[in-house]
Design a protein around this motif. Structure first.
Motif, PDB file in Angstrom:
ATOM      1  N   SER A  74       0.865  -1.179   0.000  1.00  0.00           N
ATOM      2  CA  SER A  74       0.000   0.000   0.000  1.00  0.00           C
ATOM      3  C   SER A  74       0.892   1.216   0.000  1.00  0.00           C
ATOM      4  N   TRP A  75       0.331   2.363  -0.395  1.00  0.00           N
ATOM      5  CA  TRP A  75       1.175   3.561  -0.491  1.00  0.00           C
ATOM      6  C   TRP A  75       0.322   4.804  -0.334  1.00  0.00           C
ATOM      7  N   SER A  76       0.993   5.904  -0.100  1.00  0.00           N
ATOM      8  CA  SER A  76       0.332   7.211  -0.103  1.00  0.00           C
ATOM      9  C   SER A  76       1.295   8.201  -0.758  1.00  0.00           C
ATOM     10  N   GLN A  85      12.404  14.040   6.051  1.00  0.00           N
ATOM     11  CA  GLN A  85      11.929  12.865   5.328  1.00  0.00           C
ATOM     12  C   GLN A  85      12.969  12.424   4.286  1.00  0.00           C
ATOM     13  N   TRP A  93       5.113   7.278   0.214  1.00  0.00           N
ATOM     14  CA  TRP A  93       5.366   6.400   1.353  1.00  0.00           C
ATOM     15  C   TRP A  93       4.774   5.050   0.998  1.00  0.00           C
TER      16      TRP A  93
ATOM     17  N   PRO B 136       8.122   9.533   8.993  1.00  0.00           N
ATOM     18  CA  PRO B 136       6.817   9.360   8.353  1.00  0.00           C
ATOM     19  C   PRO B 136       5.761  10.109   9.165  1.00  0.00           C
ATOM     20  N   ASP B 137       5.006  10.955   8.514  1.00  0.00           N
ATOM     21  CA  ASP B 137       4.069  11.801   9.248  1.00  0.00           C
ATOM     22  C   ASP B 137       2.742  11.080   9.427  1.00  0.00           C
ATOM     23  N   SER B 140       0.352  10.644   6.357  1.00  0.00           N
ATOM     24  CA  SER B 140       0.805   9.668   5.362  1.00  0.00           C
ATOM     25  C   SER B 140       0.539   8.239   5.822  1.00  0.00           C
ATOM     26  N   ILE B 141       0.766   7.969   7.102  1.00  0.00           N
ATOM     27  CA  ILE B 141       0.518   6.613   7.606  1.00  0.00           C
ATOM     28  C   ILE B 141      -0.974   6.296   7.541  1.00  0.00           C
ATOM     29  N   ALA B 143      -2.983   7.494   5.428  1.00  0.00           N
ATOM     30  CA  ALA B 143      -3.317   7.358   4.009  1.00  0.00           C
ATOM     31  C   ALA B 143      -2.977   5.954   3.508  1.00  0.00           C
ATOM     32  N   ILE B 144      -1.866   5.404   3.989  1.00  0.00           N
ATOM     33  CA  ILE B 144      -1.514   4.023   3.613  1.00  0.00           C
ATOM     34  C   ILE B 144      -2.580   3.054   4.117  1.00  0.00           C
ATOM     35  N   GLN B 145      -3.060   3.308   5.348  1.00  0.00           N
ATOM     36  CA  GLN B 145      -4.123   2.484   5.917  1.00  0.00           C
ATOM     37  C   GLN B 145      -5.408   2.624   5.090  1.00  0.00           C
TER      38      GLN B 145
END
Lengths: 319, 363
Positions: A74-76, A85, A93, B136-137, B140-141, B143-145
């Motif tokens: 998964s990614w964002s 960063q 990410w 990692p903010d 963003s985490i 958003a991955i979820q």
């Protein structure tokens, strides 16, 4: 409503952390541009490794080398990277499961645009030019395919990595309270504005407090205090430390201004250190007016007035 | 076991930027006054004070000690603090009353997120060896979820926008809300979906706002609770559970710890009779995820969820979870509900969860 003073506040510290055996092996392998996980009691391979088994809590000891190439789960998308960063241009990410691993690691993917990202895509690690044994030896991941970067010779065997250092820097906008703002502006004019006298107990605080710490009620009345007071207690500083302004030995003392109910810490100079004593009367020595700002540093230090000492009873409640 | 109830709750306005210091005193003094006035208590009547806050958020050491000024801690008070959301301070206070040492407790949380960069500050709650050094903010985490759930077919960007629309509509009735929909309560989901991504697949409406705020809850035991409040919200279950800190080793599209905390808090195989729930979901997909976990335990579609607007309408860090429990309890105290569920979360991607079940009783 007073307009409060605020200023940037930068907080930084290099955290040094010792490593357990599993993370030590992981970091040592990174320094050699290899990735090593650890096998759990359920047979799963954890990358990054964990020191203890998530199910049985037993220490894990079986290292397993895995590929530096893997699959995005998964990614964002990070359009505007934040300080610290992995990349300073837009990146993804991603949770990446390396070939041979059963868990995923979080890292950055240098994909250029979100259109190049998808779950299931293949990526591989991009290594730092000079790995040191830190997670950031992996600069980021990049889409796999095309020619891999030429293999780099493994580093000479060296002592295992047992410690990682991570600099942490945070930026804040620190605001003074309304009372503190009046106090700081007063200092810029060479005045000592204390207060907020507590409406319940009558005590006067300097610097001012938003609420009386004894009664929990807002303090309101402003009280101007003189720059003369009494040493309640003190210590002789003999130890040098980073950032020290004055050569030891010197005296750091609690000074209770006349009319105040709380002392503050300041320097007492102008006499031999062994002459400073509890009850000694002192007066502020101000810096040249052109150096004044909204700071207590406008008072360079306190010096003895030469008056007779204040009786103990006059400050006994303020120790 | 000792019966313990929530007998008072107050929350500071949720605002984008408070003028005060990061030690919370300016927000807490009026809050304490209100919650003490509501219960008819004085500070001397409080047996135990417990707070939740964060030095990293405040950018200073021991910020919770400066906050004690707001109590007026003289003579010295019985006090404690957790570096967590104040819902966990409430757990400590509840346990303290259970010991029989005290009969009353005032729990409070505060946070001035606007002082720093919240997304970066929250990176420091992550594993300090292999995760936090990458910064990692929090968005963003999350958003991955969110993408994991979208690609697994558990929710969609439209369903997430509907959560935001519901929050903003509900928040129009919440005078303390930071984000609320137009006065007529109609928020167009298509308008929300037309907005650009903040962190693909999350848009701004999917993320709780950055909020400065504070909250306070008063707990009391047995007969004391009945003296202080006409209709106490009795705590029938209060539990918290945590999932692995290893983000890549757990299924981020599920929250086993939320389910386990809820099951333990209801003390039965199924959630029964709950009329309203306040779920601490800082991202829209997390509300859907939590509802799914609770639905599996029997929480029905008829249950009113986040009538306050939830934290999408205002998310004061370290106070928001306590406010969720407080907003749920208020529904019992106001007589609007007989049985409610309050939830709080902490950590990245719903890592840690607390569930509190409360009910009203006929005297």
């Amino acid at each position: 409503m007073v307009e409060v003073l605020s200023a940037p506040l930068e907080v930084g510290f290099d955290y040094t952390r010792s490593l357990g055996p599993a993370l030590s092996r992981f970091m040592t392998a990174l320094r050699e541009r290899r990735i090593e996980g650890v096998r759990g009691s359920d047979g799963r391979v954890y990358v990054p490794p964990v020191e203890y088994d998530p199910a049985t809590a037993e220490p894990l000891t079986e290292p397993v080398e895995v590929s530096a190439e893997g699959t995005v789960l998964s990614w964002s998308w990070m359009p505007e990277p934040l300080p610290g960063q992995p990349l300073d241009r837009p990146f993804a990410w991603a949770l990446i499961r390396l070939d041979g691993a059963d868990t995923a690691m979080l890292h950055a993917v240098d994909a250029g645009t979100p259109e190049r990202m998808r779950s299931g895509m293949r990526v591989r690690a991009r290594w730092a030019a000079e790995p040191v044994g830190h997670i950031r030896d992996i600069v980021c991941f990049e889409p796999a395919g095309g020619s891999a970067s030429p293999p780099t010779p493994a580093a000479e065997p060296a002592e295992p990595v047992t410690m990682v250092t991570t600099p942490i820097h945070l930026s804040y906008r620190h605001s003074a309270s309304p009372g503190e703002s009046r106090y700081l502006r007063g200092l810029a004019d060479g005045r000592l504005l204390g207060g907020g006298r507590c409406p319940a107990c009558g005590k006067v605080y300097i610097p001012p407090r938003g609420a009386c710490p004894a009664d929990g009620v807002p303090t309101a009345e402003e009280v101007e205090l003189p720059d003369v007071g009494t040493v309640t207690t003190f210590c002789i500083v003999n130890v040098p430390f980073l950032g020290q302004r004055i050569k030891p030995p010197y005296v750091a003392a609690y000074v209770l201004l006349d009319g105040a109910d709380i002392p503050f810490l300041h320097l007492v100079l102008g006499c031999p250190v062994d002459e400073v004593r509890m009850g000694m009367r002192v007066t502020a020595v101000w810096r040249p007016r052109e150096e004044w700002g909204t700071t207590m540093q406008n008072i360079d230090h306190f010096k003895p007035t030469g008056e007779p000492d204040a009786p103990f009873e006059s400050y006994a409640q303020h120790l | 076991m000792t019966d313990i109830a929530v007998v008072g709750f107050a929350q500071a306005p949720n605002v984008r930027r408070a003028s005060g210091t990061t030690n919370g005193v300016e927000m807490l003094v009026p809050l304490f006054r209100r919650v003490l006035a509501d219960t008819g208590l004085s500070k001397h009547d409080i047996g135990f004070w417990c707070s939740g806050s964060s030095d990293y958020l405040a950018g200073r050491a021991f910020s919770f000690v400066a906050a004690v000024d707001a109590i007026g801690a003289f003579p010295p008070v019985n006090e404690s603090h957790v570096e967590m959301d104040a819902a966990w301070a409430m757990y400590e206070a509840w346990a303290k009353i259970l010991t029989g040492e005290v009969e009353t407790a005032l729990v409070y949380g505060f946070g001035k997120s606007s002082a720093g960069q919240l997304r970066r500050v929250l990176a420091l709650q992550l594993d300090p060896y292999v995760v936090a050094p990458l910064w990692p903010d929090s968005v963003s985490i999350a958003a991955i979820q969110a993408r994991l759930g979208i690609e697994a077919g558990r929710w969609s960007e439209r369903a997430m926008a509907e959560v935001a629309a519901h929050s903003r509509a509900a928040a129009t009735a919440n005078g303390l809300a930071q984000l609320a929909g137009p006065a007529d309560g109609r928020v167009d989901v298509d308008d929300l979906l037309a907005a650009p991504y903040l962190a693909d697949p999350l848009r701004a409406h999917d993320c709780a706002p950055i909020t400065d705020g504070a909250a306070a809850v008063v707990l009391a035991s047995g007969s004391r609770a009945r003296e202080l409040c006409e209709r106490p919200a009795w705590i029938t279950g209060l539990e918290h559970r945590v999932d692995s800190a290893n983000l890549g080793a757990r299924d981020l599209a599920a929250s086993p710890s939320a389910a386990a905390a809820a099951a333990a808090a209801v003390g039965a195989a199924r959630i029964d009779g709950v009329e309203a729930a306040e779920l601490h979901a800082p991202f829209t997909h997390q509300e859907i995820l939590l509802r799914g976990e609770l639905a599996a335990l029997g929480l029905g579609d008829e249950v009113r969820v986040n009538e306050s607007g939830g934290v999408l309408a205002g998310n004061p860090m370290f106070a928001a979870g306590l406010a969720c429990v407080g907003n749920a309890a208020r529904q019992v105290m106001d007589g609007r509900a007989g049985r409610v569920l309050g939830h709080a979360t902490s950590g990245p991607a719903l890592q840690q969860n607390l569930v509190c079940v409360l009910e009203g009783r006929d005297q």
